[in-house]
Design a protein around this motif. Structure first.
Motif, PDB file in Angstrom:
ATOM      1  N   VAL A  77      13.960  14.958  -4.351  1.00 11.42           N
ATOM      2  CA  VAL A  77      13.504  14.577  -3.017  1.00 11.42           C
ATOM      3  C   VAL A  77      12.348  13.613  -3.169  1.00 11.42           C
ATOM      4  O   VAL A  77      11.412  13.859  -3.940  1.00 11.42           O
ATOM      5  CB  VAL A  77      13.080  15.806  -2.194  1.00 11.42           C
ATOM      6  CG1 VAL A  77      12.508  15.369  -0.842  1.00 11.42           C
ATOM      7  CG2 VAL A  77      14.255  16.756  -1.999  1.00 11.42           C
ATOM      8  N   ILE A  78      12.408  12.502  -2.443  1.00  9.28           N
ATOM      9  CA  ILE A  78      11.357  11.490  -2.452  1.00  9.28           C
ATOM     10  C   ILE A  78      10.696  11.467  -1.073  1.00  9.28           C
ATOM     11  O   ILE A  78      11.375  11.305  -0.060  1.00  9.28           O
ATOM     12  CB  ILE A  78      11.916  10.091  -2.753  1.00  9.28           C
ATOM     13  CG1 ILE A  78      12.632  10.083  -4.104  1.00  9.28           C
ATOM     14  CG2 ILE A  78      10.807   9.048  -2.717  1.00  9.28           C
ATOM     15  CD1 ILE A  78      13.472   8.838  -4.330  1.00  9.28           C
ATOM     16  N   LEU A  79       9.400  11.642  -1.048  1.00  4.28           N
ATOM     17  CA  LEU A  79       8.635  11.510   0.188  1.00  4.28           C
ATOM     18  C   LEU A  79       7.924  10.162   0.136  1.00  4.28           C
ATOM     19  O   LEU A  79       7.054   9.940  -0.713  1.00  4.28           O
ATOM     20  CB  LEU A  79       7.639  12.664   0.335  1.00  4.28           C
ATOM     21  CG  LEU A  79       8.263  14.064   0.298  1.00  4.28           C
ATOM     22  CD1 LEU A  79       7.196  15.133   0.520  1.00  4.28           C
ATOM     23  CD2 LEU A  79       9.381  14.218   1.322  1.00  4.28           C
ATOM     24  N   CYS A  80       8.328   9.260   1.018  1.00  5.73           N
ATOM     25  CA  CYS A  80       7.868   7.869   0.969  1.00  5.73           C
ATOM     26  C   CYS A  80       7.010   7.549   2.186  1.00  5.73           C
ATOM     27  O   CYS A  80       7.398   7.828   3.328  1.00  5.73           O
ATOM     28  CB  CYS A  80       9.092   6.941   0.929  1.00  5.73           C
ATOM     29  SG  CYS A  80       8.685   5.176   0.881  1.00  5.73           S
ATOM     30  N   PHE A  81       5.851   6.955   1.922  1.00  3.77           N
ATOM     31  CA  PHE A  81       4.944   6.500   2.972  1.00  3.77           C
ATOM     32  C   PHE A  81       4.880   4.981   2.879  1.00  3.77           C
ATOM     33  O   PHE A  81       4.310   4.445   1.932  1.00  3.77           O
ATOM     34  CB  PHE A  81       3.553   7.112   2.789  1.00  3.77           C
ATOM     35  CG  PHE A  81       3.513   8.604   2.948  1.00  3.77           C
ATOM     36  CD1 PHE A  81       3.056   9.185   4.120  1.00  3.77           C
ATOM     37  CD2 PHE A  81       3.933   9.436   1.915  1.00  3.77           C
ATOM     38  CE1 PHE A  81       3.008  10.564   4.261  1.00  3.77           C
ATOM     39  CE2 PHE A  81       3.898  10.815   2.042  1.00  3.77           C
ATOM     40  CZ  PHE A  81       3.441  11.382   3.227  1.00  3.77           C
ATOM     41  N   GLN A  82       5.474   4.287   3.837  1.00  2.26           N
ATOM     42  CA  GLN A  82       5.583   2.835   3.751  1.00  2.26           C
ATOM     43  C   GLN A  82       4.527   2.114   4.586  1.00  2.26           C
ATOM     44  O   GLN A  82       4.081   2.617   5.618  1.00  2.26           O
ATOM     45  CB  GLN A  82       6.968   2.380   4.216  1.00  2.26           C
ATOM     46  CG  GLN A  82       7.162   2.529   5.725  1.00  2.26           C
ATOM     47  CD  GLN A  82       8.174   1.560   6.296  1.00  2.26           C
ATOM     48  OE1 GLN A  82       9.354   1.817   6.232  1.00  2.26           O
ATOM     49  NE2 GLN A  82       7.698   0.459   6.881  1.00  2.26           N
ATOM     50  N   THR A 142       0.824  -1.222   0.000  1.00  4.58           N
ATOM     51  CA  THR A 142       0.000   0.000   0.000  1.00  4.58           C
ATOM     52  C   THR A 142       0.852   1.264   0.000  1.00  4.58           C
ATOM     53  O   THR A 142       0.321   2.361   0.141  1.00  4.58           O
ATOM     54  CB  THR A 142      -0.912   0.030   1.248  1.00  4.58           C
ATOM     55  OG1 THR A 142      -0.098  -0.020   2.420  1.00  4.58           O
ATOM     56  CG2 THR A 142      -1.863  -1.150   1.248  1.00  4.58           C
ATOM     57  N   GLY A 143       2.158   1.136  -0.155  1.00  2.00           N
ATOM     58  CA  GLY A 143       3.059   2.280  -0.020  1.00  2.00           C
ATOM     59  C   GLY A 143       2.921   3.314  -1.124  1.00  2.00           C
ATOM     60  O   GLY A 143       2.384   3.053  -2.213  1.00  2.00           O
ATOM     61  N   LEU A 144       3.417   4.509  -0.831  1.00  2.00           N
ATOM     62  CA  LEU A 144       3.386   5.641  -1.751  1.00  2.00           C
ATOM     63  C   LEU A 144       4.758   6.290  -1.801  1.00  2.00           C
ATOM     64  O   LEU A 144       5.504   6.278  -0.817  1.00  2.00           O
ATOM     65  CB  LEU A 144       2.379   6.702  -1.280  1.00  2.00           C
ATOM     66  CG  LEU A 144       0.915   6.289  -1.107  1.00  2.00           C
ATOM     67  CD1 LEU A 144       0.184   7.344  -0.275  1.00  2.00           C
ATOM     68  CD2 LEU A 144       0.250   6.129  -2.463  1.00  2.00           C
ATOM     69  N   ALA A 145       5.092   6.883  -2.944  1.00  2.00           N
ATOM     70  CA  ALA A 145       6.301   7.704  -3.047  1.00  2.00           C
ATOM     71  C   ALA A 145       6.009   8.865  -3.985  1.00  2.00           C
ATOM     72  O   ALA A 145       5.436   8.670  -5.069  1.00  2.00           O
ATOM     73  CB  ALA A 145       7.486   6.889  -3.554  1.00  2.00           C
ATOM     74  N   PHE A 146       6.387  10.053  -3.564  1.00  2.00           N
ATOM     75  CA  PHE A 146       6.181  11.266  -4.345  1.00  2.00           C
ATOM     76  C   PHE A 146       7.541  11.906  -4.597  1.00  2.00           C
ATOM     77  O   PHE A 146       8.293  12.169  -3.655  1.00  2.00           O
ATOM     78  CB  PHE A 146       5.259  12.237  -3.600  1.00  2.00           C
ATOM     79  CG  PHE A 146       3.934  11.631  -3.228  1.00  2.00           C
ATOM     80  CD1 PHE A 146       2.901  11.563  -4.150  1.00  2.00           C
ATOM     81  CD2 PHE A 146       3.731  11.092  -1.957  1.00  2.00           C
ATOM     82  CE1 PHE A 146       1.678  10.986  -3.808  1.00  2.00           C
ATOM     83  CE2 PHE A 146       2.523  10.515  -1.609  1.00  2.00           C
ATOM     84  CZ  PHE A 146       1.490  10.464  -2.539  1.00  2.00           C
ATOM     85  N   VAL A 147       7.855  12.164  -5.867  1.00  2.00           N
ATOM     86  CA  VAL A 147       9.177  12.648  -6.259  1.00  2.00           C
ATOM     87  C   VAL A 147       9.075  14.109  -6.685  1.00  2.00           C
ATOM     88  O   VAL A 147       8.233  14.469  -7.519  1.00  2.00           O
ATOM     89  CB  VAL A 147       9.754  11.807  -7.408  1.00  2.00           C
ATOM     90  CG1 VAL A 147      11.159  12.296  -7.783  1.00  2.00           C
ATOM     91  CG2 VAL A 147       9.787  10.326  -7.024  1.00  2.00           C
ATOM     92  N   PHE A 148       9.945  14.922  -6.121  1.00  2.00           N
ATOM     93  CA  PHE A 148      10.042  16.340  -6.473  1.00  2.00           C
ATOM     94  C   PHE A 148      11.436  16.585  -7.043  1.00  2.00           C
ATOM     95  O   PHE A 148      12.439  16.425  -6.348  1.00  2.00           O
ATOM     96  CB  PHE A 148       9.790  17.220  -5.245  1.00  2.00           C
ATOM     97  CG  PHE A 148       8.399  17.101  -4.690  1.00  2.00           C
ATOM     98  CD1 PHE A 148       7.391  17.971  -5.075  1.00  2.00           C
ATOM     99  CD2 PHE A 148       8.090  16.085  -3.781  1.00  2.00           C
ATOM    100  CE1 PHE A 148       6.104  17.850  -4.559  1.00  2.00           C
ATOM    101  CE2 PHE A 148       6.814  15.956  -3.259  1.00  2.00           C
ATOM    102  CZ  PHE A 148       5.817  16.842  -3.652  1.00  2.00           C
ATOM    103  N   ASN A 149      11.504  16.964  -8.314  1.00  2.00           N
ATOM    104  CA  ASN A 149      12.771  17.089  -9.018  1.00  2.00           C
ATOM    105  C   ASN A 149      13.342  18.496  -8.940  1.00  2.00           C
ATOM    106  O   ASN A 149      12.598  19.492  -8.971  1.00  2.00           O
ATOM    107  CB  ASN A 149      12.602  16.721 -10.491  1.00  2.00           C
ATOM    108  CG  ASN A 149      12.287  15.260 -10.687  1.00  2.00           C
ATOM    109  OD1 ASN A 149      12.755  14.407  -9.921  1.00  2.00           O
ATOM    110  ND2 ASN A 149      11.502  14.947 -11.703  1.00  2.00           N
TER     111      ASN A 149
END
Length: 386
Positions: free
Chosen positions: A121-126, A50-57
């Motif tokens: 930057v990667i914001l990861c919700f595990q 169910t994890g998420l990752a959001f990448v900001f370049n």
């Protein structure tokens, strides 16, 4: 994008709707809905479950920095009576992951306005931190190879430490731990004729006593770091006065400051248990649950956290010894090679983690946000357009 009141509202909504490990679909959907307004450059869903990752370049080349939060709650009935208490019977956020999610969401709101200058930057919700499965699932997801962080950071709120104070150290920050389940099998018999069976009672008692002495034995073998072994449960036979037992189970928690110490603890616990079982003519099998590696902070990762504290005027202390509790964040620092987890004080009078009356302090949201943003500034820079 989000002010503090909105972040607190999010935190309370998450608190009201907790989900257990690997069941966090609705929690992930709630976070995804918020981040859809942040226009991340890349979005990964169903990461490791169910994890998420959001990448900001960033606009220039540079390192990849990952900031991690957790999605899951615990199988604990909440005893608080405030309006936003858990609405799910027997499940609640008693480790503060609702607060951690709000902090990392706040970082996302800032990166939406002001992208990193270099790298990404990667914001990861595990998922599933509480069982030790989630970080492994995320790192083993084939798509994680394209994320490939150079640095990884996380925080965990910590009752008993002054509100808003940081604790960090280089080296092991959280201990390795695992549950060991020892099954002993003999043969039942009539209680009037126990000699006709093979009872595991004697072996069970010897194993409980002997394993309890094992850490002190290892301490005399120059194994690096401290080790603990705690017997948490034992069962012998069934409640039947006419039957001599034929089976037994012993459950213990192994804990070590190092992964090397854990391996020694496992080997010696298994060897000892097999020896006792063989001497008693019993069959033995062993299984493991809730496996956590040690979470190890790099020196550079620790230094970056300390620099962030100094810049934001956040009080901090350098721990002399690792935290005894376990965390699966070590999977990320093992992959990135650089990074750190740090503790953020929840207050000296706060109920302890996993207590039924625990609640995450909302005052930590802006403190945690500022610390993460400063770490990002040090590594990636931030293009301030606000």
């Amino acid at each position: 994008m989000l002010n503090l009141n909105e972040l607190i509202t999010l935190r309370k909504a998450l608190h009201q709707n907790p989900e257990l490990s690997n069941q966090e679909q609705a929690t992930a959907a709630r976070i995804l809905k918020v981040f859809q307004t942040f226009s991340a450059d890349e979005t990964y869903t169903d990461l490791g479950g169910t994890g998420l990752a959001f990448v900001f370049n960033g606009s220039e080349s540079g390192p990849t920095t990952l900031i991690r939060s957790e999605l899951d709650a615990l199988p604990i009935e909440e005893t608080n009576t405030f309006a936003y208490r858990s609405q799910v019977k027997g499940v609640s956020h008693k480790c503060g992951h609702d607060g951690h999610m709000s902090i990392v969401t706040s970082v996302g709101a800032e990166l939406c306005k002001n992208r990193p200058h270099r790298g990404r930057v990667i914001l990861c919700f595990q998922p599933a931190e509480e069982t030790g499965q989630g970080a492994i699932q995320v790192v083993n997801d084939a798509r994680f190879a394209s994320l490939n962080p150079d640095y990884a950071f996380a925080l965990h709120n910590y009752p008993g430490l002054a509100l808003g104070k940081v604790a960090v150290r280089a080296g092991t920050f959280n201990c390795a731990s695992r549950g060991m389940i020892i099954h002993l099998k003999g043969k039942t018999s009539h209680a009037a004729h126990p000699e006709n069976g093979v009872s595991p009672a004697n072996a069970m008692c010897k194993i409980i006593q002997g394993l309890g002495e094992l850490p002190s034995t290892i301490a005399n073998q120059a194994i690096q770091g401290r080790n603990w072994l705690t017997v948490i449960h034992a069962k012998l036979g069934e409640i039947a006065f006419g039957t001599a037992p034929g089976e037994a189970v012993v459950m213990v928690t192994l804990r070590s400051e190092t992964n090397e110490g854990m391996q020694t603890l496992i080997e010696q616990a298994e060897t000892f248990s097999h020896l006792i079982a063989n001497n008693e003519n019993l069959r033995l099998s062993i299984e493991y649950a809730d496996v956590f590696q040690a979470s190890v902070n790099s020196q550079q990762g620790c230094d970056l956290v300390v620099n962030a504290c100094q810049t934001t005027q956040t009080p901090f202390l350098l721990l002399e010894e690792p935290m005894r509790w376990s965390e699966d964040f070590g999977q990320f620092t093992a992959t990135a090679n650089e990074g750190a987890m740090f503790a953020l004080g929840s207050g000296q009078t706060s109920p302890q983690l996993h207590n039924p009356d625990y609640d995450f302090p909302d005052k930590l949201i802006p403190i945690g946000t500022d610390l993460f943003l400063n770490i990002i500034r040090q590594l990636n820079g931030i293009r301030d357009k606000s």
